[in-house]
Every structure is written in structure tokens, then in C-alpha cells.
Design a protein around this motif. Structure first.
Motif, PDB file in Angstrom:
ATOM      1  N   VAL A 174       0.841  -1.190   0.000  1.00 54.78           N
ATOM      2  CA  VAL A 174       0.000   0.000   0.000  1.00 54.78           C
ATOM      3  C   VAL A 174       0.884   1.251   0.000  1.00 54.78           C
ATOM      4  O   VAL A 174       1.974   1.279   0.580  1.00 54.78           O
ATOM      5  CB  VAL A 174      -0.951   0.000   1.209  1.00 54.78           C
ATOM      6  N   TYR A 175       0.418   2.284  -0.674  1.00 55.53           N
ATOM      7  CA  TYR A 175       1.177   3.531  -0.790  1.00 55.53           C
ATOM      8  C   TYR A 175       1.279   4.206   0.574  1.00 55.53           C
ATOM      9  O   TYR A 175       0.287   4.431   1.256  1.00 55.53           O
ATOM     10  CB  TYR A 175       0.489   4.455  -1.789  1.00 55.53           C
ATOM     11  N   ALA A 176       2.505   4.541   0.970  1.00 53.04           N
ATOM     12  CA  ALA A 176       2.735   5.150   2.285  1.00 53.04           C
ATOM     13  C   ALA A 176       3.105   6.617   2.209  1.00 53.04           C
ATOM     14  O   ALA A 176       3.239   7.269   3.252  1.00 53.04           O
ATOM     15  CB  ALA A 176       3.841   4.385   3.013  1.00 53.04           C
ATOM     16  N   GLY A 177       3.299   7.152   0.999  1.00 56.65           N
ATOM     17  CA  GLY A 177       3.678   8.553   0.879  1.00 56.65           C
ATOM     18  C   GLY A 177       4.992   8.839   1.583  1.00 56.65           C
ATOM     19  O   GLY A 177       5.931   8.046   1.548  1.00 56.65           O
ATOM     20  N   ARG A 178       5.050   9.967   2.281  1.00 57.10           N
ATOM     21  CA  ARG A 178       6.291  10.346   2.962  1.00 57.10           C
ATOM     22  C   ARG A 178       6.628   9.438   4.136  1.00 57.10           C
ATOM     23  O   ARG A 178       7.762   9.438   4.633  1.00 57.10           O
ATOM     24  CB  ARG A 178       6.214  11.798   3.432  1.00 57.10           C
ATOM     25  N   PHE A 179       5.644   8.630   4.579  1.00 56.86           N
ATOM     26  CA  PHE A 179       5.893   7.767   5.729  1.00 56.86           C
ATOM     27  C   PHE A 179       6.694   6.523   5.365  1.00 56.86           C
ATOM     28  O   PHE A 179       6.981   5.696   6.226  1.00 56.86           O
ATOM     29  CB  PHE A 179       4.573   7.392   6.412  1.00 56.86           C
ATOM     30  N   SER A 180       7.049   6.385   4.105  1.00 61.75           N
ATOM     31  CA  SER A 180       8.019   5.346   3.751  1.00 61.75           C
ATOM     32  C   SER A 180       9.357   5.614   4.424  1.00 61.75           C
ATOM     33  O   SER A 180      10.087   4.683   4.779  1.00 61.75           O
ATOM     34  CB  SER A 180       8.219   5.295   2.230  1.00 61.75           C
ATOM     35  N   THR A 181       9.659   6.891   4.623  1.00 62.23           N
ATOM     36  CA  THR A 181      10.943   7.267   5.228  1.00 62.23           C
ATOM     37  C   THR A 181      10.791   8.161   6.451  1.00 62.23           C
ATOM     38  O   THR A 181      11.780   8.460   7.117  1.00 62.23           O
ATOM     39  CB  THR A 181      11.829   7.992   4.194  1.00 62.23           C
ATOM     40  N   ASP A 182       9.578   8.612   6.753  1.00 59.36           N
ATOM     41  CA  ASP A 182       9.345   9.484   7.910  1.00 59.36           C
ATOM     42  C   ASP A 182       8.595   8.724   8.993  1.00 59.36           C
ATOM     43  O   ASP A 182       7.754   7.863   8.707  1.00 59.36           O
ATOM     44  CB  ASP A 182       8.523  10.715   7.512  1.00 59.36           C
ATOM     45  N   HIS A 183       8.877   9.067  10.228  1.00 56.78           N
ATOM     46  CA  HIS A 183       8.156   8.488  11.367  1.00 56.78           C
ATOM     47  C   HIS A 183       6.663   8.800  11.222  1.00 56.78           C
ATOM     48  O   HIS A 183       6.293   9.895  10.828  1.00 56.78           O
ATOM     49  CB  HIS A 183       8.712   9.090  12.665  1.00 56.78           C
ATOM     50  N   TYR A 185       6.421   5.558   9.938  1.00 56.59           N
ATOM     51  CA  TYR A 185       6.738   4.478   9.005  1.00 56.59           C
ATOM     52  C   TYR A 185       5.548   3.534   8.800  1.00 56.59           C
ATOM     53  O   TYR A 185       4.436   3.982   8.539  1.00 56.59           O
ATOM     54  CB  TYR A 185       7.995   3.723   9.468  1.00 56.59           C
ATOM     55  N   GLU A 186       5.828   2.212   8.916  1.00 58.32           N
ATOM     56  CA  GLU A 186       4.777   1.223   8.646  1.00 58.32           C
ATOM     57  C   GLU A 186       3.633   1.319   9.650  1.00 58.32           C
ATOM     58  O   GLU A 186       2.511   0.885   9.371  1.00 58.32           O
ATOM     59  CB  GLU A 186       5.362  -0.198   8.633  1.00 58.32           C
ATOM     60  N   GLN A 187       3.899   1.893  10.819  1.00 56.90           N
ATOM     61  CA  GLN A 187       2.840   2.021  11.817  1.00 56.90           C
ATOM     62  C   GLN A 187       1.794   3.042  11.377  1.00 56.90           C
ATOM     63  O   GLN A 187       0.610   2.902  11.696  1.00 56.90           O
ATOM     64  CB  GLN A 187       3.445   2.422  13.170  1.00 56.90           C
ATOM     65  N   HIS A 188       2.198   4.049  10.645  1.00 58.95           N
ATOM     66  CA  HIS A 188       1.227   5.013  10.120  1.00 58.95           C
ATOM     67  C   HIS A 188       0.262   4.321   9.165  1.00 58.95           C
ATOM     68  O   HIS A 188      -0.951   4.549   9.198  1.00 58.95           O
ATOM     69  CB  HIS A 188       1.959   6.160   9.409  1.00 58.95           C
ATOM     70  N   THR A 189       0.802   3.451   8.304  1.00 59.60           N
ATOM     71  CA  THR A 189      -0.057   2.692   7.391  1.00 59.60           C
ATOM     72  C   THR A 189      -0.986   1.770   8.165  1.00 59.60           C
ATOM     73  O   THR A 189      -2.165   1.606   7.816  1.00 59.60           O
ATOM     74  CB  THR A 189       0.815   1.862   6.428  1.00 59.60           C
ATOM     75  N   LEU A 190      -0.471   1.156   9.216  1.00 56.08           N
ATOM     76  CA  LEU A 190      -1.290   0.278  10.058  1.00 56.08           C
ATOM     77  C   LEU A 190      -2.445   1.053  10.675  1.00 56.08           C
ATOM     78  O   LEU A 190      -3.599   0.609  10.650  1.00 56.08           O
ATOM     79  CB  LEU A 190      -0.410  -0.351  11.148  1.00 56.08           C
ATOM     80  N   HIS A 191      -2.158   2.239  11.221  1.00 55.55           N
ATOM     81  CA  HIS A 191      -3.172   3.019  11.929  1.00 55.55           C
ATOM     82  C   HIS A 191      -4.216   3.625  10.995  1.00 55.55           C
ATOM     83  O   HIS A 191      -5.409   3.640  11.321  1.00 55.55           O
ATOM     84  CB  HIS A 191      -2.495   4.156  12.704  1.00 55.55           C
ATOM     85  N   TRP A 192      -3.761   4.121   9.851  1.00 56.53           N
ATOM     86  CA  TRP A 192      -4.643   4.935   9.035  1.00 56.53           C
ATOM     87  C   TRP A 192      -5.202   4.231   7.807  1.00 56.53           C
ATOM     88  O   TRP A 192      -6.084   4.765   7.135  1.00 56.53           O
ATOM     89  CB  TRP A 192      -3.920   6.216   8.622  1.00 56.53           C
ATOM     90  N   LYS A 193      -4.723   3.042   7.518  1.00 58.96           N
ATOM     91  CA  LYS A 193      -5.251   2.316   6.351  1.00 58.96           C
ATOM     92  C   LYS A 193      -5.622   0.882   6.713  1.00 58.96           C
ATOM     93  O   LYS A 193      -6.760   0.459   6.543  1.00 58.96           O
ATOM     94  CB  LYS A 193      -4.220   2.348   5.208  1.00 58.96           C
ATOM     95  N   LEU A 194      -4.654   0.138   7.234  1.00 57.16           N
ATOM     96  CA  LEU A 194      -4.849  -1.310   7.375  1.00 57.16           C
ATOM     97  C   LEU A 194      -6.011  -1.663   8.293  1.00 57.16           C
ATOM     98  O   LEU A 194      -6.849  -2.500   7.956  1.00 57.16           O
ATOM     99  CB  LEU A 194      -3.545  -1.946   7.877  1.00 57.16           C
ATOM    100  N   ILE A 195      -6.069  -1.052   9.468  1.00 58.58           N
ATOM    101  CA  ILE A 195      -7.101  -1.456  10.431  1.00 58.58           C
ATOM    102  C   ILE A 195      -8.498  -1.002  10.020  1.00 58.58           C
ATOM    103  O   ILE A 195      -9.492  -1.416  10.629  1.00 58.58           O
ATOM    104  CB  ILE A 195      -6.791  -0.949  11.855  1.00 58.58           C
ATOM    105  N   HIS A 196      -8.582  -0.166   8.972  1.00 54.56           N
ATOM    106  CA  HIS A 196      -9.890   0.272   8.495  1.00 54.56           C
ATOM    107  C   HIS A 196     -10.380  -0.547   7.300  1.00 54.56           C
ATOM    108  O   HIS A 196     -11.507  -0.345   6.842  1.00 54.56           O
ATOM    109  CB  HIS A 196      -9.834   1.754   8.111  1.00 54.56           C
ATOM    110  N   LEU A 363      -3.949   2.532  -3.107  1.00 50.90           N
ATOM    111  CA  LEU A 363      -4.057   3.722  -2.272  1.00 50.90           C
ATOM    112  C   LEU A 363      -4.914   3.469  -1.043  1.00 50.90           C
ATOM    113  O   LEU A 363      -5.042   4.334  -0.183  1.00 50.90           O
ATOM    114  CB  LEU A 363      -4.661   4.875  -3.093  1.00 50.90           C
ATOM    115  N   GLY A 364      -5.517   2.288  -0.971  1.00 54.18           N
ATOM    116  CA  GLY A 364      -6.298   1.947   0.207  1.00 54.18           C
ATOM    117  C   GLY A 364      -7.652   2.600   0.253  1.00 54.18           C
ATOM    118  O   GLY A 364      -8.222   2.777   1.323  1.00 54.18           O
ATOM    119  N   LEU A 365      -8.201   2.976  -0.926  1.00 58.47           N
ATOM    120  CA  LEU A 365      -9.468   3.693  -0.931  1.00 58.47           C
ATOM    121  C   LEU A 365     -10.675   2.802  -0.681  1.00 58.47           C
ATOM    122  O   LEU A 365     -11.547   3.167   0.094  1.00 58.47           O
ATOM    123  CB  LEU A 365      -9.623   4.452  -2.250  1.00 58.47           C
TER     124      LEU A 365
END
Length: 376
Positions: A174-183, A185-196, A363-365
Motif C-alpha cells: 500500500v502507498y505510504a507517501g512520505r511515511f516510507s521514510t518518515d516516522h 513508518y509502517e505504523q502510520h499505514t497500520l493506523h490509518w489504512k490497514l485497520i480500516h 491507495l487503500g481507498l
């Protein structure tokens, strides 16, 4: 209430893998030989590796340490990613090896209560037997409290299933945008995309496990990045003494009252003596675990009932006092952890490829991932 397979520890425990990952090799022995102070050459990874190794050995689990050969990993479409993102590749590698359960621990996280086998550990923090055994469940995270109310990927327990592997593949792709390299990281994707996501939200569970708050006596500790080296080392030394003192190193009990104080209240020289005693015992016990025949010395006492101003000399004399009791009471443990030179990008190419998806899906839409399955 226990899971059915907990009654088959020898046959089933070998199907559980504890996974850690870092760019550094977790060797304790060279620390004691260095002329520099422990503050400068002892890392959190060295101590967490020992504590997790002890947990694995006591419960018959396999510990796998993946040493990253690069400072990160590469997604073929989204590009460079922070090393924290590479944990998904390490988990996928262990799942592909056939383990029934994979428990991932960040290199600054450790299991504090070594007496709890994995099923009981999960059960203690509200993962029911049904949640651990149902086909469409079986993915558990520590709690990110007090920072957020969501999951924390620094402790992740996954049952090997098609659902788990599909979730991991989507998480990676899934696309992570700037969180591929910014804190974060993968936890942002978990919080804002995966669990939804509709397909996965029933499979994911945040445990009532306050791993991020070491003041709670919970079974897993994820050290706070902001706590400082001194406090982080002190927390790990306390856990080490609580683990080793009943298992062949009785003189370490003298250190407990001191380790339960805040380190800033103690003189520097005294803290150094405590660290040296505990790290020496941990290095000795690790050698015994790996070799199966090493005779442990009785770790030097790091404190006495004397005034703390003379503690350094007390520690020195105590270290010469006795050497026999540990060798007679040491448990006959031996285990074989794996240290793997790890190319995370190559592992992702092997295990985390997806079947063709629409751009909207990546994009997780949509809330449905009916077509999001791992490629054969």
C-alpha cells in the motif's frame, strides 16, 4: 483456560519463531573486553536479544535474528523505505519458512515474563482462545498507549494463515507517501489504512498489553525512544536480574533493590558496577545457552548492605567470594538461534508480491480487498 496445543510443548513449540531485526550484530562478549565504558559500547539490541533468547530457550521456541545488510529496503514501485518498514519482509520470510506462529519484536523490545508461553501470554491480554484459533483471526499487536490508543507494531504475533499472508502483502504494497521514510513508518499505514480495511479489520486485534509503558508490570516491554540510554539500560538490567537470579545467579539478588530505584539517584560509579555485573552474567548465561557445556561463574554482586559510597569496593570483593553455586543450579538449557544476513528487498520480492491491483486499491481507498491476494 489454555489452548489445546499448549499441552504439546516439544512438538508444537518448535513451530513458533521469535523474530528480531537490526543492522547490528547482538554480541555481548566483546562489550566486556572493550576498554571503553559500557555507556558507549552497550546497545539496547544486545540486551533485548539476550532477554528474548532466554524466553525462546525456556519455551522451546526458535529465535531468528535478521541482520539487515542495507540501511533499509526498496519497494519496486514506491522506492526506498526506512529499516522499520523492513520488519514486514522479515515476518514474511519467517512465515514462508513454515512456522505456525511468528512473533516479531523490535530490536528495542523484549519479553519480560519468560514463564508465559505464547498462548498464555496472548490470553493474559485479552486474546481469546477463539481469536487465536479462528481462520480469519490471529493477528495481534501490543498497545501504543500512552502515545496513541491504537496498535503498536513493535510487538506483533501472527498465526500463519492465508489471511495473515494477504494482510502482510497489502501492508507492504500500500502507498505510504512520505511515511516510507518518515516516522511513524509502517505504523502510520497500520493506523490509518490497514485497520480500516473491511477484509482485515476483524483479523487485527490490539491487545491490552501496555508494552510502551515500562512502569506497568506487563509481560512485554518496548523501550521508549525518548527515555535516554541510561534509563533504557537500567530497565533491561532489572529485567535481566529478575530473570537470572532464580536461575543460577543468586548473588544478583543483591542488585534488585538498587535497580528498582531511578538510576539518576545513584552515583555514576555505582551504576557502572551494577551494569558490569549484570552484563557479565548475561554474557556468561548466553554462552552457556549456546554451547550447552559452558560452566557459568557466579555473577558478582552489584550491591551490598553497606553504604553506597563504598559499593564499588564491595562489588569487587563480592565477585571473588563465590563461584560454585551457579554451576550447580544452572538449568540444562541449550538452544540454537539463527543469525541471518538479510536482504529485505529480495525477501519482499519472494514473499510480498500481490496479484494485479487497481491504483485505487493500492491507495487503500476501497473498504474491500476481495482481489488482494498474494501472487502464487
Amino acid at each position: 483456560m489454555l489452548l489445546p496445543w499448549i499441552y504439546l510443548p516439544l512438538a508444537i513449540a518448535q513451530k513458533v519463531a521469535l523474530v528480531m531485526m537490526d543492522t547490528r550484530v547482538p554480541a555481548l562478549s566483546w562489550v566486556l573486553q572493550s576498554k571503553e565504558t559500557l555507556k558507549h559500547n552497550l546497545t539496547a539490541t544486545m540486551m533485548t536479544y539476550f532477554l528474548n533468547l532466554k524466553y525462546a530457550c525456556l519455551n522451546g521456541y526458535q529465535l531468528i535474528f535478521y541482520r539487515l545488510i542495507t540501511e533499509g529496503c526498496v519497494h519496486p514501485r514506491w522506492g526506498w523505505r526506512h529499516p522499520s518498514y523492513c520488519k514486514l519482509c522479515a515476518i514474511a520470510e519467517a512465515l514462508a519458512a513454515g512456522y505456525e506462529w511468528v512473533v516479531y519484536l523490535d530490536s528495542d523490545a523484549f519479553v519480560r515474563n519468560a514463564t508465559l508461553p505464547l498462548p498464555q501470554l496472548l490470553l493474559s491480554y485479552e486474546a481469546t482462545v477463539e481469536a487465536q484459533t479462528r481462520e480469519l483471526q490471529g493477528i495481534f499487536f501490543g498497545w501504543d498507549y500512552p502515545y496513541t490508543l491504537g496498535p503498536n507494531a513493535g510487538f506483533t504475533a501472527l498465526r500463519n494463515s492465508a489471511q495473515t499472508r494477504s494482510m502482510l502483502s497489502f501492508w507492504w504494497n500500500v502507498y505510504a507517501g512520505r511515511f516510507s521514510t518518515d516516522h511513524s513508518y509502517e505504523q502510520h499505514t497500520l493506523h490509518w489504512k490497514l485497520i480500516h480495511m473491511h477484509t482485515f479489520r476483524r483479523a487485527l486485534q490490539t491487545l491490552a498489553l501496555r508494552s510502551m509503558d515500562p512502569t506497568y508490570p506487563h509481560a512485554v516491554v518496548h523501550l521508549d525512544h525518548n527515555a535516554g540510554t541510561r534509563n533504557r539500560l537500567w530497565t533491561m538490567c532489572l529485567a535481566t536480574v529478575e530473570l537470572l537470579a532464580p536461575r543460577g545467579y543468586p548473588s544478583l539478588r543483591d542488585s534488585l533493590p538498587m535497580l528498582r530505584k531511578k538510576p539518576k539517584t545513584l552515583p555514576y560509579k555505582l551504576r557502572e558496577q551494577v551494569l558490569l555485573a549484570v552484563v557479565g552474567a548475561a554474557a556468561d548465561d548466553m554462552a552457556r545457552l549456546l554451547n550447552g557445556s559452558a560452566t557459568p561463574h557466579n555473577a558478582p554482586s552489584a550491591a551490598s548492605n553497606a553504604d553506597t559510597s563504598s559499593s564499588a569496593s564491595t562489588v569487587s570483593s563480592a565477585s571473588n567470594a563465590s563461584t560454585a553455586s551457579a554451576s550447580t543450579s544452572a538449568p540444562p538449557l541449550r538452544c540454537a538461534p539463527q543469525l541471518v544476513e538479510f536482504d529485505a528487498s529480495a525477501a519482499a520480492a519472494r514473499h510480498l508480491q500481490l496479484a494485479p491491483l487497481s491504483a485505487a486499491s493500492l491507495l487503500g481507498l476501497p473498504l474491500s480487498l476481495s482481489n488482494c491476494t498474494a501472487a502464487p
